[in-house]
Design an enzyme around this catalytic site. Structure first.
Site, PDB file in Angstrom:
ATOM      1  N   GLY A 243       0.690  19.484  20.708  1.00 47.53           N
ATOM      2  CA  GLY A 243       1.320  19.491  22.227  1.00 47.53           C
ATOM      3  C   GLY A 243       2.674  21.074  22.034  1.00 47.53           C
ATOM      4  O   GLY A 243       3.083  21.220  22.860  1.00 47.53           O
ATOM      5  N   ARG A 280      -2.868  24.357  20.199  1.00 49.88           N
ATOM      6  CA  ARG A 280      -2.480  24.927  19.965  1.00 49.88           C
ATOM      7  C   ARG A 280      -1.526  25.625  18.619  1.00 49.88           C
ATOM      8  O   ARG A 280      -1.640  27.206  18.432  1.00 49.88           O
ATOM      9  CB  ARG A 280      -1.200  25.329  21.029  1.00 49.88           C
ATOM     10  CG  ARG A 280      -1.162  27.075  21.836  1.00 49.88           C
ATOM     11  CD  ARG A 280      -0.304  26.527  22.538  1.00 49.88           C
ATOM     12  NE  ARG A 280      -1.106  25.810  23.816  1.00 49.88           N
ATOM     13  CZ  ARG A 280      -1.039  25.691  25.203  1.00 49.88           C
ATOM     14  NH1 ARG A 280      -1.213  27.049  24.758  1.00 49.88           N
ATOM     15  NH2 ARG A 280      -1.318  25.303  25.282  1.00 49.88           N
ATOM     16  N   CYS A 348     -17.459  38.932  38.961  1.00 51.76           N
ATOM     17  CA  CYS A 348     -17.136  39.376  40.792  1.00 51.76           C
ATOM     18  C   CYS A 348     -15.833  38.148  41.272  1.00 51.76           C
ATOM     19  O   CYS A 348     -16.308  37.857  41.465  1.00 51.76           O
ATOM     20  CB  CYS A 348     -18.670  39.095  41.413  1.00 51.76           C
ATOM     21  SG  CYS A 348     -19.530  40.420  40.915  1.00 51.76           S
ATOM     22  N   GLU A 349     -14.612  38.064  40.884  1.00 57.89           N
ATOM     23  CA  GLU A 349     -13.969  37.182  41.614  1.00 57.89           C
ATOM     24  C   GLU A 349     -12.133  37.864  40.834  1.00 57.89           C
ATOM     25  O   GLU A 349     -11.957  38.550  40.056  1.00 57.89           O
ATOM     26  CB  GLU A 349     -14.245  35.786  40.483  1.00 57.89           C
ATOM     27  CG  GLU A 349     -15.076  35.406  40.385  1.00 57.89           C
ATOM     28  CD  GLU A 349     -14.830  33.876  40.927  1.00 57.89           C
ATOM     29  OE1 GLU A 349     -13.805  33.053  41.318  1.00 57.89           O
ATOM     30  OE2 GLU A 349     -16.020  33.294  40.598  1.00 57.89           O
ATOM     31  N   TYR A 376      -7.702  27.920  22.688  1.00 55.75           N
ATOM     32  CA  TYR A 376      -8.535  28.182  23.949  1.00 55.75           C
ATOM     33  C   TYR A 376      -8.650  29.270  24.554  1.00 55.75           C
ATOM     34  O   TYR A 376      -8.629  29.793  25.786  1.00 55.75           O
ATOM     35  CB  TYR A 376      -7.434  27.112  24.437  1.00 55.75           C
ATOM     36  CG  TYR A 376      -6.608  25.919  24.803  1.00 55.75           C
ATOM     37  CD1 TYR A 376      -7.524  24.154  24.412  1.00 55.75           C
ATOM     38  CD2 TYR A 376      -5.249  25.585  23.972  1.00 55.75           C
ATOM     39  CE1 TYR A 376      -6.890  23.522  23.538  1.00 55.75           C
ATOM     40  CE2 TYR A 376      -4.721  24.445  23.408  1.00 55.75           C
ATOM     41  CZ  TYR A 376      -5.574  23.216  23.438  1.00 55.75           C
ATOM     42  OH  TYR A 376      -5.187  22.183  22.595  1.00 55.75           O
TER      43      TYR A 376
HETATM   44  N1  LLP Z   1      -5.172  16.067  21.010  1.00 57.89           N
HETATM   45  C1  LLP Z   1      -5.214  15.593  22.109  1.00 57.89           C
HETATM   46  C2  LLP Z   1      -5.348  14.297  23.082  1.00 57.89           C
HETATM   47  C3  LLP Z   1      -5.311  16.888  23.641  1.00 57.89           C
HETATM   48  O1  LLP Z   1      -5.356  16.032  24.291  1.00 57.89           O
HETATM   49  C4  LLP Z   1      -4.984  17.696  23.141  1.00 57.89           C
HETATM   50  C5  LLP Z   1      -4.934  19.238  24.257  1.00 57.89           C
HETATM   51  C6  LLP Z   1      -4.101  17.680  21.725  1.00 57.89           C
HETATM   52  C7  LLP Z   1      -4.304  17.115  20.980  1.00 57.89           C
HETATM   53  C8  LLP Z   1      -3.673  19.746  21.910  1.00 57.89           C
HETATM   54  O2  LLP Z   1      -2.745  20.452  21.736  1.00 57.89           O
HETATM   55  P1  LLP Z   1      -2.053  21.449  21.866  1.00 57.89           P
HETATM   56  O3  LLP Z   1      -1.836  20.894  20.403  1.00 57.89           O
HETATM   57  O4  LLP Z   1      -3.274  22.158  21.790  1.00 57.89           O
HETATM   58  O5  LLP Z   1      -1.297  21.175  22.958  1.00 57.89           O
HETATM   59  N2  LLP Z   1      -6.162  24.698  27.995  1.00 57.89           N
HETATM   60  C9  LLP Z   1      -5.271  24.316  27.845  1.00 57.89           C
HETATM   61  C10 LLP Z   1      -4.699  23.436  27.454  1.00 57.89           C
HETATM   62  C11 LLP Z   1      -4.948  21.918  27.345  1.00 57.89           C
HETATM   63  C12 LLP Z   1      -4.855  20.599  25.734  1.00 57.89           C
HETATM   64  C13 LLP Z   1      -5.624  19.884  26.158  1.00 57.89           C
HETATM   65  N3  LLP Z   1      -5.417  18.346  25.479  1.00 57.89           N
HETATM   66  C14 LLP Z   1      -4.204  25.431  27.591  1.00 57.89           C
HETATM   67  O6  LLP Z   1      -4.981  26.683  27.348  1.00 57.89           O
HETATM   68  O7  LLP Z   1      -2.864  26.026  27.846  1.00 57.89           O
END
Ligand code: LLP
Length: 420
Positions: A243, A280, A348-349, A376
């Site tokens: 996160g 991320r 086309c959006e 992502y």
């Molecule tokens: N662990 C779990 C259980 C998760 O669901 C996620 C992300 C992570 C770890 C990794 O989180 P991070 O460190 O990347 O924040 N598509 C969205 C982000 C969706 C995140 C989904 N889960 C975007 O482009 O911002």
């Protein structure tokens, strides 16, 4: 040190200019810096060392952020574990040389076949997200004559103060089990012969810039661990999820050391192993999407720069209204007047934009870099409008490695069948 800088008027990734990459591999193309990926992982390693927990912590890269096997291979070589959410991601990690003993399997809807594959691979832990999944996993494990290591993903009901689509730790989220229900579920899990309780898991959301909610969640996890110990259920690890946010525009993104400090204060003196699942923050700032201006449309109330990348390549602006800096690869070669442009794709959006109201001096044929697209980006790409997905390359010093070739149109319908 940034690996993305203008030199001699041209944007470079490490030692290679993006002009050269566009010439060799075409556009749109995702470009990653090996040094930046490595530095992002090292930032976590430094954090663990600084906080004195290097020997009892493991960073498990969240594969969903960018699942290219070359990137997984790089992280595996650096010693990372992996957080997966599907049988497909498991297969990728195995091909990339990941250590099964460092794999965590998260996700709300694991099916029996995926559970079976993960048990056969011998993964470290299943992060179970419902009562029903506990029973199912127990059955699958018993049928295989093994015990499945589990933790429950608990929902600490903490507001991570991020975009609602990427916030997951609230009571109303589909993820995890409410923390109040956890003790009973753990007691049930401890009774099931096909399961072995090994940990507690939580993940409250993504792109978190404030470290306080994660620390608050850690506090609730610790309380739960102590309560379980009172019931005779002793867990070996606490999984604090991922996160940590990054800078897309002007956000104040903390180093891993600073981000983890408040949480680790809460966890000081614990004996459990600590697991982290960052996605991320390991890849986001280490990649960009390289695209070329196809057409300029001026004066219809707005100016549009239609580029050859689109929402199918990078969905974040369309889906979350996310901001990505968009910069010209070449600075100052053709002095033309700057205007305010929407940078849009050919799809086309109306929602097909990569950036809105950007002040740029553009000519058709110019190359643009959509920054901080390593997370992502490619992972969420699609073939909408029958658009082949982009190539991906990794720069390493003065070398460029193709890590995914551009899709061919014929591949896109290769699995489709005409009627008999
Ligand atoms: N662990 C779990 C259980 C998760 O669901 C996620 C992300 C992570 C770890 C990794 O989180 P991070 O460190 O990347 O924040 N598509 C969205 C982000 C969706 C995140 C989904 N889960 C975007 O482009 O911002």
């Amino acid at each position: 040190m940034s690996q993305f800088v203008h030199r001699d008027g041209l944007l470079h990734v490490e030692g290679v200019s993006l002009n050269v990459i566009a010439g060799r591999f075409g556009t749109p193309c995702y470009v990653y810096s090996r040094a930046a990926l490595t530095a992002a992982f090292e930032d976590y390693r430094t954090a663990l060392a600084t906080h004195g927990i290097a020997d009892r912590a493991l960073v498990c890269y969240a594969v969903k952020a960018n699942s290219n096997i070359a990137i997984l291979e790089l992280f595996a070589d650096l010693g990372a574990g992996f957080d997966i959410v599907s049988g497909g991601e498991l297969a990728r990690v195995m091909v990339a040389g990941g250590d099964p003993d460092k794999i965590l399997f998260s996700g709300v809807g694991k099916n029996r076949a995926e559970m079976q594959d993960a048990l056969e691979a011998g993964i470290r832990c299943f992060n179970v997200e419902s009562a029903s999944e506990l029973e199912k996993l127990n059955e699958v494990a018993l049928a295989h004559g093994v015990r499945a290591p589990i933790s429950l993903r608990v929902n600490p009901n903490v507001d991570p103060k991020t975009h609602p689509y990427i916030s997951t730790g609230l009571k109303t989220a589909k993820f995890g089990v409410p923390i109040e229900d956890a003790p009973a579920l753990y007691r049930r899990a401890a009774e099931l012969p096909g399961l072995k309780v090994t940990g507690i898991d939580c993940h409250i959301g993504s792109q978190l810039l404030d470290p306080a909610p994660a620390a608050e969640a850690a506090g609730k996890i610790v309380e739960l661990a102590d309560q379980l110990a009172g019931d005779g259920i002793v867990v070996e690890h606490l999984d604090l999820g991922g996160g940590k946010g990054i800078r897309y525009r002007d956000e104040n993104a903390l180093s891993a050391t600073d981000y983890l400090a408040p949480m680790l204060k809460v966890l000081a003196g614990r004996r459990e192993q600590l697991l982290f699942e960052p996605g991320r923050s390991l890849v986001g700032n280490a990649g960009l999407l390289l695209t070329q201006v196809e057409t300029l449309k001026h004066g219809t109330g707005k100016n549009f720069a239609v580029v050859d990348a689109a929402m199918n390549d990078l969905m974040r602006p369309a889906l979350y209204d996310a901001w990505h800096d968009i910069v010209k690869v070449s600075r100052g070669d053709k002095p033309s007047a700057a205007r305010i442009y929407d940078i849009v794709g050919p799809i086309c959006e109306s929602g097909d934009f990569l950036g809105q109201a950007r002040e740029l001096a553009l000519a058709e044929g110019d190359l643009l870099a959509v920054m901080s697209s390593g997370a992502y980006g490619m992972a969420m790409s699609s073939n909408y409008n029958t658009r082949p997905r982009a190539a991906e390359v990794m720069v390493d010093g003065n070398e460029v490695h193709l890590i995914r070739r551009r899709e061919q149109v014929a591949e896109l319908f290769a699995g489709e069948l005409l009627l008999p």
